[in-house]
Design a protein around this motif. Structure first.
Motif, PDB file in Angstrom:
ATOM      1  N   SER A  46      -3.707   2.171  -8.287  1.00 28.74           N
ATOM      2  CA  SER A  46      -3.762   3.362  -7.441  1.00 28.74           C
ATOM      3  C   SER A  46      -4.507   3.024  -6.151  1.00 28.74           C
ATOM      4  O   SER A  46      -5.293   2.072  -6.107  1.00 28.74           O
ATOM      5  CB  SER A  46      -4.494   4.510  -8.152  1.00 28.74           C
ATOM      6  OG  SER A  46      -3.828   4.885  -9.338  1.00 28.74           O
ATOM      7  N   LEU A  47      -4.252   3.822  -5.124  1.00 26.39           N
ATOM      8  CA  LEU A  47      -4.954   3.637  -3.848  1.00 26.39           C
ATOM      9  C   LEU A  47      -6.387   4.132  -3.920  1.00 26.39           C
ATOM     10  O   LEU A  47      -6.690   5.083  -4.636  1.00 26.39           O
ATOM     11  CB  LEU A  47      -4.255   4.432  -2.734  1.00 26.39           C
ATOM     12  CG  LEU A  47      -2.996   3.885  -2.099  1.00 26.39           C
ATOM     13  CD1 LEU A  47      -2.533   4.863  -1.030  1.00 26.39           C
ATOM     14  CD2 LEU A  47      -3.215   2.521  -1.504  1.00 26.39           C
ATOM     15  N   THR A  48      -7.251   3.493  -3.167  1.00 23.63           N
ATOM     16  CA  THR A  48      -8.585   4.036  -2.938  1.00 23.63           C
ATOM     17  C   THR A  48      -8.538   4.870  -1.656  1.00 23.63           C
ATOM     18  O   THR A  48      -7.527   4.863  -0.939  1.00 23.63           O
ATOM     19  CB  THR A  48      -9.614   2.908  -2.749  1.00 23.63           C
ATOM     20  OG1 THR A  48      -9.262   2.169  -1.567  1.00 23.63           O
ATOM     21  CG2 THR A  48      -9.641   1.974  -3.947  1.00 23.63           C
TER      22      THR A  48
ATOM     23  N   LEU B  37       8.553  13.759  -2.861  1.00 25.02           N
ATOM     24  CA  LEU B  37       9.923  13.773  -3.375  1.00 25.02           C
ATOM     25  C   LEU B  37       9.997  13.076  -4.724  1.00 25.02           C
ATOM     26  O   LEU B  37      10.683  13.537  -5.650  1.00 25.02           O
ATOM     27  CB  LEU B  37      10.863  13.088  -2.378  1.00 25.02           C
ATOM     28  CG  LEU B  37      11.085  13.831  -1.056  1.00 25.02           C
ATOM     29  CD1 LEU B  37      11.889  12.968  -0.102  1.00 25.02           C
ATOM     30  CD2 LEU B  37      11.787  15.162  -1.284  1.00 25.02           C
ATOM     31  N   ASP B  38       9.296  11.939  -4.844  1.00 24.91           N
ATOM     32  CA  ASP B  38       9.292  11.214  -6.114  1.00 24.91           C
ATOM     33  C   ASP B  38       8.644  12.032  -7.227  1.00 24.91           C
ATOM     34  O   ASP B  38       9.126  12.077  -8.360  1.00 24.91           O
ATOM     35  CB  ASP B  38       8.536   9.894  -5.961  1.00 24.91           C
ATOM     36  CG  ASP B  38       9.435   8.772  -5.468  1.00 24.91           C
ATOM     37  OD1 ASP B  38      10.605   9.083  -5.156  1.00 24.91           O
ATOM     38  OD2 ASP B  38       8.970   7.633  -5.375  1.00 24.91           O
ATOM     39  N   LEU B  39       7.526  12.689  -6.893  1.00 27.52           N
ATOM     40  CA  LEU B  39       6.842  13.497  -7.898  1.00 27.52           C
ATOM     41  C   LEU B  39       7.713  14.646  -8.370  1.00 27.52           C
ATOM     42  O   LEU B  39       7.688  15.037  -9.538  1.00 27.52           O
ATOM     43  CB  LEU B  39       5.518  14.027  -7.333  1.00 27.52           C
ATOM     44  CG  LEU B  39       4.394  13.006  -7.171  1.00 27.52           C
ATOM     45  CD1 LEU B  39       3.243  13.602  -6.392  1.00 27.52           C
ATOM     46  CD2 LEU B  39       3.928  12.506  -8.528  1.00 27.52           C
TER      47      LEU B  39
ATOM     48  N   LEU C 197       0.827  -1.209   0.000  1.00 22.78           N
ATOM     49  CA  LEU C 197       0.000   0.000   0.000  1.00 22.78           C
ATOM     50  C   LEU C 197       0.859   1.257   0.000  1.00 22.78           C
ATOM     51  O   LEU C 197       0.580   2.214  -0.729  1.00 22.78           O
ATOM     52  CB  LEU C 197      -0.929   0.003   1.219  1.00 22.78           C
ATOM     53  CG  LEU C 197      -2.044  -1.044   1.237  1.00 22.78           C
ATOM     54  CD1 LEU C 197      -2.822  -0.962   2.544  1.00 22.78           C
ATOM     55  CD2 LEU C 197      -2.978  -0.869   0.053  1.00 22.78           C
ATOM     56  N   VAL C 198       1.915   1.262   0.813  1.00 27.27           N
ATOM     57  CA  VAL C 198       2.805   2.428   0.878  1.00 27.27           C
ATOM     58  C   VAL C 198       3.501   2.644  -0.460  1.00 27.27           C
ATOM     59  O   VAL C 198       3.625   3.776  -0.945  1.00 27.27           O
ATOM     60  CB  VAL C 198       3.839   2.263   2.009  1.00 27.27           C
ATOM     61  CG1 VAL C 198       4.897   3.363   1.931  1.00 27.27           C
ATOM     62  CG2 VAL C 198       3.157   2.305   3.362  1.00 27.27           C
ATOM     63  N   MET C 199       3.957   1.546  -1.090  1.00 28.13           N
ATOM     64  CA  MET C 199       4.612   1.664  -2.389  1.00 28.13           C
ATOM     65  C   MET C 199       3.628   2.168  -3.442  1.00 28.13           C
ATOM     66  O   MET C 199       3.990   2.967  -4.316  1.00 28.13           O
ATOM     67  CB  MET C 199       5.199   0.323  -2.810  1.00 28.13           C
ATOM     68  CG  MET C 199       6.028   0.385  -4.091  1.00 28.13           C
ATOM     69  SD  MET C 199       7.533   1.414  -3.934  1.00 28.13           S
ATOM     70  CE  MET C 199       8.599   0.258  -3.046  1.00 28.13           C
ATOM     71  N   THR C 200       2.377   1.721  -3.367  1.00 30.91           N
ATOM     72  CA  THR C 200       1.353   2.199  -4.299  1.00 30.91           C
ATOM     73  C   THR C 200       1.148   3.700  -4.142  1.00 30.91           C
ATOM     74  O   THR C 200       1.094   4.447  -5.124  1.00 30.91           O
ATOM     75  CB  THR C 200       0.011   1.472  -4.059  1.00 30.91           C
ATOM     76  OG1 THR C 200       0.205   0.067  -4.159  1.00 30.91           O
ATOM     77  CG2 THR C 200      -1.032   1.925  -5.080  1.00 30.91           C
ATOM     78  N   LYS C 201       1.064   4.143  -2.900  1.00 32.57           N
ATOM     79  CA  LYS C 201       0.878   5.567  -2.635  1.00 32.57           C
ATOM     80  C   LYS C 201       2.071   6.373  -3.134  1.00 32.57           C
ATOM     81  O   LYS C 201       1.924   7.470  -3.665  1.00 32.57           O
ATOM     82  CB  LYS C 201       0.686   5.793  -1.137  1.00 32.57           C
ATOM     83  CG  LYS C 201       0.395   7.242  -0.767  1.00 32.57           C
ATOM     84  CD  LYS C 201       0.144   7.365   0.723  1.00 32.57           C
ATOM     85  CE  LYS C 201      -0.139   8.806   1.097  1.00 32.57           C
ATOM     86  NZ  LYS C 201      -0.351   8.973   2.539  1.00 32.57           N
TER      87      LYS C 201
ATOM     88  N   ASP D 157       3.619  10.273   2.471  1.00 33.55           N
ATOM     89  CA  ASP D 157       3.300  11.519   1.763  1.00 33.55           C
ATOM     90  C   ASP D 157       4.572  12.249   1.344  1.00 33.55           C
ATOM     91  O   ASP D 157       4.662  12.799   0.248  1.00 33.55           O
ATOM     92  CB  ASP D 157       2.458  12.442   2.646  1.00 33.55           C
ATOM     93  CG  ASP D 157       1.007  11.991   2.730  1.00 33.55           C
ATOM     94  OD1 ASP D 157       0.505  11.481   1.708  1.00 33.55           O
ATOM     95  OD2 ASP D 157       0.412  12.145   3.786  1.00 33.55           O
ATOM     96  N   ILE D 158       5.566  12.263   2.246  1.00 35.37           N
ATOM     97  CA  ILE D 158       6.822  12.944   1.949  1.00 35.37           C
ATOM     98  C   ILE D 158       7.565  12.216   0.833  1.00 35.37           C
ATOM     99  O   ILE D 158       8.093  12.834  -0.097  1.00 35.37           O
ATOM    100  CB  ILE D 158       7.691  13.033   3.216  1.00 35.37           C
ATOM    101  CG1 ILE D 158       6.991  13.909   4.268  1.00 35.37           C
ATOM    102  CG2 ILE D 158       9.073  13.602   2.901  1.00 35.37           C
ATOM    103  CD1 ILE D 158       7.692  13.972   5.599  1.00 35.37           C
ATOM    104  N   ILE D 159       7.607  10.869   0.918  1.00 36.47           N
ATOM    105  CA  ILE D 159       8.269  10.081  -0.111  1.00 36.47           C
ATOM    106  C   ILE D 159       7.633  10.339  -1.468  1.00 36.47           C
ATOM    107  O   ILE D 159       8.312  10.535  -2.477  1.00 36.47           O
ATOM    108  CB  ILE D 159       8.201   8.580   0.229  1.00 36.47           C
ATOM    109  CG1 ILE D 159       9.054   8.283   1.472  1.00 36.47           C
ATOM    110  CG2 ILE D 159       8.682   7.725  -0.942  1.00 36.47           C
ATOM    111  CD1 ILE D 159       8.893   6.873   1.999  1.00 36.47           C
TER     112      ILE D 159
END
Length: 246
Positions: free
Chosen positions: A215-217, A239-241, A162-166, A234-236
């Motif tokens: 994607s997450l629901t 940064l990725d975006l 889930l975290v990786m998806t987010k 959220d921070i990760i």
């Protein structure tokens, strides 16, 4: 870039739905609403707002302003202090069993508990559950969902998925494997596809039928533990975006 001030009756909307903050994330064209978890209830009640009401608001904003809307549920100081207090009591009573405890407050009276332990038998597990629920009940939290995390994981847990998806959404299956293969050499497409299907059935993620991206629901977002550090999902993702080419 969308201007938040263009939202009609913004101040009254924030007051009605207990929105603590609102901003626009131009990297992926999303209005982000921040809602304190101690104002969320399962059903609409005076002084609270339900997740159904917030989802309806999100859909309305998306339709009216042609942007996506994301809801972030944030812990308040009160809930943080409850979580910290419970962790201290839990570790003190079961110091030889509980290594780590994380809590995600889904509503004002509902929490997900993530307990890390080297080993725990069924008897101790039951004892810990009863004790944990009694502590939360004394704080007015009636619903406690407990998940156990083993010390060693040969493959990603569903919370890691889930975290990786987010972090990467929308994300392809191959990208999951590329990212996870750094830490999990045993990961493969067949296993991962099966786990993602389970998460889809639980309503935690969705897969686009055309792009095949995941994607997450809103439900999936709600069960990710809150970690207030640079490693926060959220921070990760931010940064990725910032590094991603669009």
């Amino acid at each position: 870039m969308f201007d938040i001030s263009k939202i009609t009756d913004l101040s009254n909307i924030m007051k009605k739905y207990f929105i603590s903050d609102i901003n626009f994330r131009d990297s992926d064209n999303v209005i982000v609403l921040y809602i304190p978890n101690d104002r969320i209830s399962e059903k609409a009640n005076p002084g609270y707002v339900s997740k159904t009401q917030l989802e309806n608001l999100a859909n309305k904003l998306s339709n009216n302003y042609s942007v996506s809307t994301e809801i972030i549920y944030v812990n308040t100081k009160k809930l943080d202090e409850i979580g910290q207090g419970v962790e201290i009591l839990l570790k003190a009573k079961f110091e030889d069993i509980i290594e780590e405890a994380n809590f995600t407050f889904l509503t004002a009276n509902k929490v997900n508990a993530w307990l890390k332990s080297k080993t725990v038998d069924e008897v101790k597990e039951k004892e810990i559950k009863i004790y944990l629920k009694s502590i939360f009940f004394d704080s007015g939290i009636q619903h406690v969902d407990i998940q156990w995390i083993g010390e060693l994981e040969k493959l990603p847990s569903f919370i890691e998925l889930l975290v990786m998806t987010k972090r990467l959404q929308p994300v392809l299956l191959d990208t999951y494997i590329l990212k996870f293969s750094v830490d999990y050499q045993n990961i493969n497409e067949k296993w991962l596809n099966r786990q993602l299907d389970k998460l889809i059935k639980k309503g935690l993620i969705v897969r686009d039928s055309i792009t095949k991206k995941y994607s997450l629901t809103g439900k999936g977002l709600g069960v990710i533990p809150n970690v207030f550090s640079r490693n926060n999902s959220d921070i990760i993702r931010a940064l990725d975006l910032g590094r991603r080419e669009w």
